[in-house]
Design an enzyme around this catalytic site. Structure first.
Site, mmCIF file in Angstrom:
data_model
loop_
_atom_site.group_PDB
_atom_site.id
_atom_site.type_symbol
_atom_site.label_atom_id
_atom_site.label_comp_id
_atom_site.label_asym_id
_atom_site.label_seq_id
_atom_site.Cartn_x
_atom_site.Cartn_y
_atom_site.Cartn_z
ATOM 1 N N TYR A 1 -3.013 5.647 12.184
ATOM 2 C CA TYR A 1 -3.532 6.782 11.310
ATOM 3 C C TYR A 1 -2.537 8.279 10.532
ATOM 4 O O TYR A 1 -1.018 7.502 10.244
ATOM 5 C CB TYR A 1 -3.839 7.582 13.021
ATOM 6 C CG TYR A 1 -1.912 7.869 13.783
ATOM 7 C CD1 TYR A 1 -1.395 9.200 14.062
ATOM 8 C CD2 TYR A 1 -1.498 7.085 14.577
ATOM 9 C CE1 TYR A 1 -0.751 9.731 13.960
ATOM 10 C CE2 TYR A 1 -0.583 7.881 15.546
ATOM 11 C CZ TYR A 1 0.496 8.768 15.345
ATOM 12 O OH TYR A 1 1.486 9.110 15.817
ATOM 13 N N CYS A 2 -2.923 9.086 9.983
ATOM 14 C CA CYS A 2 -2.624 9.831 8.811
ATOM 15 C C CYS A 2 -2.826 10.805 8.822
ATOM 16 O O CYS A 2 -4.412 11.243 9.726
ATOM 17 C CB CYS A 2 -1.799 9.203 7.726
ATOM 18 S SG CYS A 2 -2.838 8.262 6.752
ATOM 19 N N THR A 3 -3.270 11.622 8.137
ATOM 20 C CA THR A 3 -3.242 13.069 8.109
ATOM 21 C C THR A 3 -4.989 12.372 8.234
ATOM 22 O O THR A 3 -5.921 13.707 8.401
ATOM 23 C CB THR A 3 -2.861 14.757 6.815
ATOM 24 O OG1 THR A 3 -1.747 13.924 7.725
ATOM 25 C CG2 THR A 3 -3.547 15.929 7.228
#
Length: 305
Positions: A191-193
């Site tokens: 996951y990331c922004t």
């Protein structure tokens, strides 16, 4: 009062003439009075743009008309406002550049892209599908943070693995170090922004033998829109504009701790070392930025694994 909006988006798709796209995007933004950062490469586009609502709607419509950009997942959010000239307060200027990579992992030769996106990446999961996976597989599911480590100090998924990386370019060495080889047979959710870093990270993990790799479709932004503070996310989301961080409702937990006094806060400042680009958690009461140090320059690590 005119409304201010921010658009976050990316698209991996072959671009024959990146410089032509750069000139078009620059002229479009200047015509509409928009500010932000746009990166373009032969593999696609990555952008965060802000400005007045009607101008942003025109920008959104015009960008979608470009070949290959019609199905971009545009993520809208509230801006901080407009200055006296009607431009976004969240960005100091407009920057539109051509780069070898639209997200800098330092591995352009490893990335393969076609009109459908990144080739050989992780399986996309919606926020709801992530919850279903956790319900079915329980503690076997590993959340793997694809951001810089300092971003996780104020917000992350519960029990996430947070690699000790200061920049995205550090991920290749981290994966090659063997530190995460014990995860290669587990279901790993990156996951990331907004999702772009996971597009590349998940492909790097797959090519290194991780057998079951997923990526959170739309990133933390889409997850927060779906579940707010009722799901598996904890804290605030660090963003790379004038807002500094955002939360998904007024009842968000504060998990950051001031590196000076330990007080709960989501406020971040630059590391006190002039040569360091890492951000550090520091409360208002310890507002002397010179006293703030990241883990590489004296502060104790406050990020849990």
């Amino acid at each position: 009062m005119a409304l201010s909006k921010i658009l976050l988006f990316y698209r991996f798709t072959p671009i024959t003439d990146p410089n032509a796209v750069r000139l078009w995007q620059r002229d479009l933004c200047e015509l509409l009075g928009l500010r932000g950062r746009i990166l373009i490469s032969k593999d696609g586009i990555n952008a965060t743009v802000g400005g007045e609502l009607d101008a942003m709607k025109t920008y959104w419509r015009k960008t979608r008309e470009h070949p290959g950009f019609g199905d971009i997942d545009f993520k809208w959010s509230e801006g901080s406002g407009l200055d006296a000239t009607g431009q976004s307060l969240d960005f100091p200027r407009l920057s539109v550049k051509v780069r070898d990579e639209i997200v800098s992992f330092g591995a352009p030769d490893e990335l393969r892209v076609d009109t459908a996106g990144v080739v050989g990446g992780g399986t996309h999961l919606s926020p709801g599908a992530v919850h279903k996976l956790v319900q079915e597989r329980g503690d076997d599911v590993v959340f793997f943070d694809g951001r810089n480590a300092f971003e996780a100090e104020i917000g992350r998924f519960k029990n996430a693995v947070v690699p000790d990386v200061a920049t995205t370019r550090d991920f290749v060495a981290e994966l090659d170090s063997g530190r995460y080889d014990h995860l290669k047979d587990k279901p790993v959710v990156t996951y990331c922004t907004g999702g772009i870093r996971c597009e590349v990270l998940s492909s790097l993990m797959v090519s290194r033998g991780f057998s079951e790799v997923y990526q959170m479709d739309g990133g933390i932004v889409r997850y927060g829109e779906s579940f707010g503070n009722t799901g598996l996310w904890e804290g605030a989301l660090y963003v790379f504009d004038g807002r500094e961080s955002v939360t998904f409702g007024t009842d968000a937990a504060t998990i950051g701790a001031c590196t000076v006094c330990g007080a709960a806060t989501s406020r971040m400042v630059n590391c006190g070392d002039a040569d360091c680009r890492v951000r550090v958690v520091q409360c208002e009461g310890c507002a002397d930025a010179a006293s703030a140090r990241c883990t590489r320059h004296g502060a104790a690590s406050l990020v849990s694994g």
